[in-house]
Design a protein around this motif. Structure first.
Motif, PDB file in Angstrom:
ATOM      1  N   UNK A 367      -8.754  -5.698  -4.487  1.00  0.00           N
ATOM      2  CA  UNK A 367      -9.300  -5.558  -3.142  1.00  0.00           C
ATOM      3  C   UNK A 367      -9.452  -6.941  -2.520  1.00  0.00           C
ATOM      4  N   UNK A 368      -8.818  -7.115  -1.348  1.00  0.00           N
ATOM      5  CA  UNK A 368      -8.930  -8.380  -0.614  1.00  0.00           C
ATOM      6  C   UNK A 368      -9.250  -8.058   0.837  1.00  0.00           C
ATOM      7  N   UNK A 369     -10.303  -8.669   1.359  1.00  0.00           N
ATOM      8  CA  UNK A 369     -10.730  -8.430   2.745  1.00  0.00           C
ATOM      9  C   UNK A 369     -10.919  -6.941   3.034  1.00  0.00           C
ATOM     10  N   UNK A 370     -11.412  -6.225   2.023  1.00  0.00           N
ATOM     11  CA  UNK A 370     -11.678  -4.803   2.213  1.00  0.00           C
ATOM     12  C   UNK A 370     -10.455  -3.909   2.152  1.00  0.00           C
ATOM     13  N   UNK A 371      -9.288  -4.495   1.826  1.00  0.00           N
ATOM     14  CA  UNK A 371      -8.043  -3.724   1.765  1.00  0.00           C
ATOM     15  C   UNK A 371      -7.517  -3.695   0.328  1.00  0.00           C
ATOM     16  N   UNK A 372      -6.849  -2.594  -0.004  1.00  0.00           N
ATOM     17  CA  UNK A 372      -6.285  -2.430  -1.343  1.00  0.00           C
ATOM     18  C   UNK A 372      -4.880  -3.018  -1.405  1.00  0.00           C
ATOM     19  N   UNK A 401      -6.210   4.474   0.825  1.00  0.00           N
ATOM     20  CA  UNK A 401      -5.662   4.126  -0.495  1.00  0.00           C
ATOM     21  C   UNK A 401      -4.147   3.910  -0.408  1.00  0.00           C
ATOM     22  N   UNK A 402      -3.500   4.837   0.269  1.00  0.00           N
ATOM     23  CA  UNK A 402      -2.033   4.854   0.318  1.00  0.00           C
ATOM     24  C   UNK A 402      -1.454   3.548   0.871  1.00  0.00           C
ATOM     25  N   UNK A 403      -2.204   2.887   1.738  1.00  0.00           N
ATOM     26  CA  UNK A 403      -1.673   1.669   2.355  1.00  0.00           C
ATOM     27  C   UNK A 403      -1.430   0.557   1.340  1.00  0.00           C
ATOM     28  N   UNK A 404      -1.973   0.684   0.136  1.00  0.00           N
ATOM     29  CA  UNK A 404      -1.643  -0.287  -0.916  1.00  0.00           C
ATOM     30  C   UNK A 404      -0.136  -0.309  -1.134  1.00  0.00           C
ATOM     31  N   UNK A 415       4.545  -5.104   9.725  1.00  0.00           N
ATOM     32  CA  UNK A 415       5.095  -4.148  10.688  1.00  0.00           C
ATOM     33  C   UNK A 415       4.331  -2.829  10.666  1.00  0.00           C
ATOM     34  N   UNK A 416       3.980  -2.351   9.483  1.00  0.00           N
ATOM     35  CA  UNK A 416       3.194  -1.116   9.400  1.00  0.00           C
ATOM     36  C   UNK A 416       1.887  -1.277  10.174  1.00  0.00           C
ATOM     37  N   UNK A 417       1.161  -2.358   9.911  1.00  0.00           N
ATOM     38  CA  UNK A 417      -0.144  -2.538  10.532  1.00  0.00           C
ATOM     39  C   UNK A 417      -0.032  -2.799  12.030  1.00  0.00           C
TER      40      UNK A 417
END
Length: 496
Positions: A367-372, A401-404, A415-417
């Motif tokens: 977990x970095x900056x609240x993201x997986x 979760x899936x965004x990991x 690009x996704x974000x």
């Protein structure tokens, strides 16, 4: 198709008549089976599950061992074959094979549910489905409900995310002193200048990318749209003609790739990455390889995402279909219905589901900056096939979760974000997203989509004049469109 289905219903009816409609004992019970469930050598109860075809051995996957450990069940998996999977499934059901859990496509679910092969799960959910009921949003259940009864757990996937957006060679815009367009008029002027000054293809695309950012500016967002309380298919909307008129104008003036009606997606990408085209509708999942190829050819190239264009009302919108991907059902022939529901419920216990989705923290993800973020290569090695084992998702947590999975590559992630940020607050959901499988729609969708898309390409290229659109629409309606629209509206009115 109709003949096969009729044959299956007849076989199933005969089978049910022999063994009892309530899922009584099959003539071929496996050793040790009982209403309390078959037990393995280690004392754990066994669950038999049908999966879709995959190029892996389920028993050897890390995730299958994880599921056994966390749920307390031994799961025996059987995959449908790559070819004739529906026929194999129908045969298994007609023979009353005692499977306990099935992961079904929309077509498979509809056929089995309407043929009496699936167990209604409302009572089982009430008794043993606390985690499932917390995980699935109320509106999602509609897709798995037929005649007021739930016949499956709907697996909805990653939520309302957008997949594609127009991108442009920013270095060329800088060279020509052009700004990022915000409307179709500005897009037209930008494309015209690029053609005049650079003598390249201003906008490329493939035969599979005929809708998207440009169509949305005219109000063509999803397959279905509510108009005055009734559903209309996009083929019937006046917005379709407006979209085609604009696209035809681009085509006639050489602003749209003249080979677009025959381009494959790969060919269109190739034109963009080799400097033959300036604008392309990019899918975020292709971003890593596309930008890498462009940079190899032009190290100084810069690419900018064009935010969703504004329509005539000055607002930007985009459409998303959030329909159910898979249906998790319990067949009537199962002798372990309660155990099957307990097993499915255990998989959606919050921490167990998190491990199923993204593995262990410090091993598979961090977990970095609240993201997986995935820890590679361990994440891929152990969780590469995890989605095949998922049987319903936590609809709040899974999209996070899936965004990991998109953070395996910084370019892909960017690009996704960016696409999701541009779509924030402007997404319109297809009103048929939460509908259950409907016969007239299931039967006609693919055929009519092909008919529509093939003709749309003719109208865009001018090989068929736009004045003939109404004649085409009569054909579309006669070949199943009317049946499809009628069935959609019967469902839509029934849920109000």
């Amino acid at each position: 198709m109709r003949k096969r289905k009729t044959m299956f219903v007849a076989l199933l009816g005969l089978s049910l008549a022999v063994s009892g409609c309530a899922g009584g004992a099959s003539k071929t019970e496996s050793p040790g089976s009982s209403s309390e469930g078959t037990k393995g050598g280690d004392g754990k109860k066994e669950i038999r599950m049908i999966m879709q075809y995959g190029l892996f051995d389920p028993a050897k996957e890390y995730i299958s061992q994880y599921i056994n450990e966390k749920t307390g069940y031994n799961v025996k998996y059987e995959m449908l074959p790559a070819e004739n999977g529906n026929e194999k499934l129908n045969l298994l059901m007609a023979n009353k094979e005692s499977f306990d859990v099935m992961k079904l496509s929309s077509e498979q679910f509809y056929n089995l549910a309407t043929s009496g092969a699936l167990e209604p799960i409302d009572d089982l959910l009430a008794a043993h489905g606390n985690y499932i009921n917390q995980a699935i949003k109320p509106e999602s259940w509609g897709s798995a409900t037929i005649d007021g009864k739930k016949y499956a757990i709907p697996e909805t996937g990653t939520g309302a995310t957008v997949g594609e957006e127009l991108v442009v060679r920013q270095d060329w815009l800088d060279e020509l002193g052009l700004s990022i367009p915000t409307t179709t008029d500005e897009l037209y002027n930008m494309l015209k200048t690029i053609k005049e000054k650079k003598n390249i293809i201003p906008l490329t695309g493939s035969k599979d990318s005929i809708y998207g950012d440009i169509a949305t500016t005219f109000g063509l967002l999803t397959d279905w749209k509510e108009v005055d309380g009734k559903l209309m298919h996009k083929a019937e909307l006046p917005e379709m003609k407006e979209t085609l008129a604009f696209m035809n104008k681009l085509y006639k003036e050489g602003l749209l790739d003249t080979e677009m009606p025959i381009n494959t997606a790969q060919k269109a990408i190739e034109k963009f990455t080799t400097g033959k085209a300036a604008v392309y509708k990019l899918a975020w999942w292709n971003a890593g390889s596309t930008i890498s190829a462009l940079k190899q050819n032009f190290p100084d190239a810069k690419v900018t995402v064009i935010p969703y264009l504004k329509g005539k009302d000055g607002k930007a919108v985009t459409g998303v279909d959030t329909k159910t991907n898979w249906f998790i059902a319990i067949p009537k022939a199962s002798k372990n219905k309660e155990e099957a529901m307990k097993f499915l419920n255990a998989k959606l216990e919050p921490e167990t589901f998190k491990g199923l989705a993204i593995g262990q923290e410090g091993v598979h993800h961090e977990v970095k900056d609240g993201k997986y973020y995935p820890i590679l290569p361990k994440f891929n090695d152990d969780l590469g096939n995890a989605s095949a084992f998922i049987t319903g998702v936590d609809e709040e947590k899974y999209p996070i979760y899936w965004q990991a999975r998109v953070r395996k590559d910084p370019v892909l992630q960017n690009y996704f974000e960016t696409f999701q940020k541009n779509a924030e607050g402007i997404i319109v959901i297809d009103p048929m997203s939460v509908a259950p499988p409907i016969d007239a729609i299931s039967k006609n969708t693919l055929k009519l989509r092909t008919l529509l898309d093939d003709n749309v390409l003719k109208f865009i290229s001018g090989s068929e004049p736009l004045e003939n659109y109404d004649t085409f629409l009569q054909q579309w309606r006669a070949e199943g469109g009317d049946d499809m629209v009628k069935a959609a509206n019967e469902w839509y009115q029934s849920k109000k």
